[in-house]
Design a protein around this motif. Structure first.
Motif: not given
Length: 217
Positions: A81-82, A91-94, A162, A164-165, A177, A183, A196
């Protein structure tokens, strides 16, 4: 495409890298039904004969004869994820640490050039935003108020929360993505400030800034 890392599915593009140049590519609608836009070269003004100077999708040149490295590619290769970029975790997703019962999201700034958004998704319990209940939400800079309140319907059953942007393309479709997305997260006690970069153009963490705060009780 980026491995889903167990996250809810988002609308994303089927991207094809077709150039070895650090100038922009143009996104065009795919000719295949049910797929997102693809990156295609526009030779106008391009000295290398592969890329273009019109439209989003700037790619990084990693040196003479080297492969292109988009953030999308880095995440695909790492399958995490990072990833680290110049010593900073991107990060792709947090995943927000639990427990969480309710929270607040504030848009701090955005680039103003296109609609930026936040994806918020829960597993194990539904969320409630503005009297609407669901497992996931998209909150957009051009439609949402500057401050958004959310509530976890059953905090005891919440397994994951979770964020994400995401962003909107010029033709209105949601994307996420892809390209040079990512992020940078600044955690604090029960809060985060998130910087972001959308997937269009060079890596730029000023595309969207937001703060998310939550309560554990």
């Amino acid at each position: 495409m980026l491995k889903r890392i167990g996250a809810p599915t988002v609308v994303s593009c089927s991207v094809r890298v077709v150039a070895r140049c650090s100038v922009a590519l143009r996104r065009e609608p795919s000719e295949r039904r049910g797929t997102g836009p693809v990156l295609r070269p526009n030779l106008a003004g391009c000295r290398c004969g592969f890329a273009c100077q019109d439209g989003p999708g700037v790619v990084f040149h990693g040196g003479e004869g080297s492969a292109l490295v988009l953030m999308q590619d880095r995440f695909e290769q790492a399958r995490t994820p990072s990833v680290e970029v110049d010593g900073t975790a991107v990060w792709a997703i947090y995943e927000i640490p639990l427990p969480v019962s309710r929270g607040r999201i504030r848009f701090l700034s955005d680039n103003g050039g296109r609609a930026q958004g936040i994806a918020l998704a829960a597993n194990g319990s539904a969320l409630r935003v503005n009297d609407v209940t669901g497992a996931s939400f998209r909150l957009w800079t051009d439609t949402a108020p500057p401050e958004i309140l959310f509530e976890v319907v059953d905090p005891m059953k919440l397994e994951r929360l979770r964020v994400w942007n995401v962003w909107r393309m010029r033709h209105g479709a949601e994307d996420g993505w892809t390209g040079n997305f990512g992020m940078v997260v600044e955690p604090d006690d029960d809060s985060l400030v998130v910087h972001c970069s959308d997937g269009l153009g060079a890596l730029d963490f000023s595309d969207l800034r937001f703060r998310i705060e939550w309560s554990r009780g």
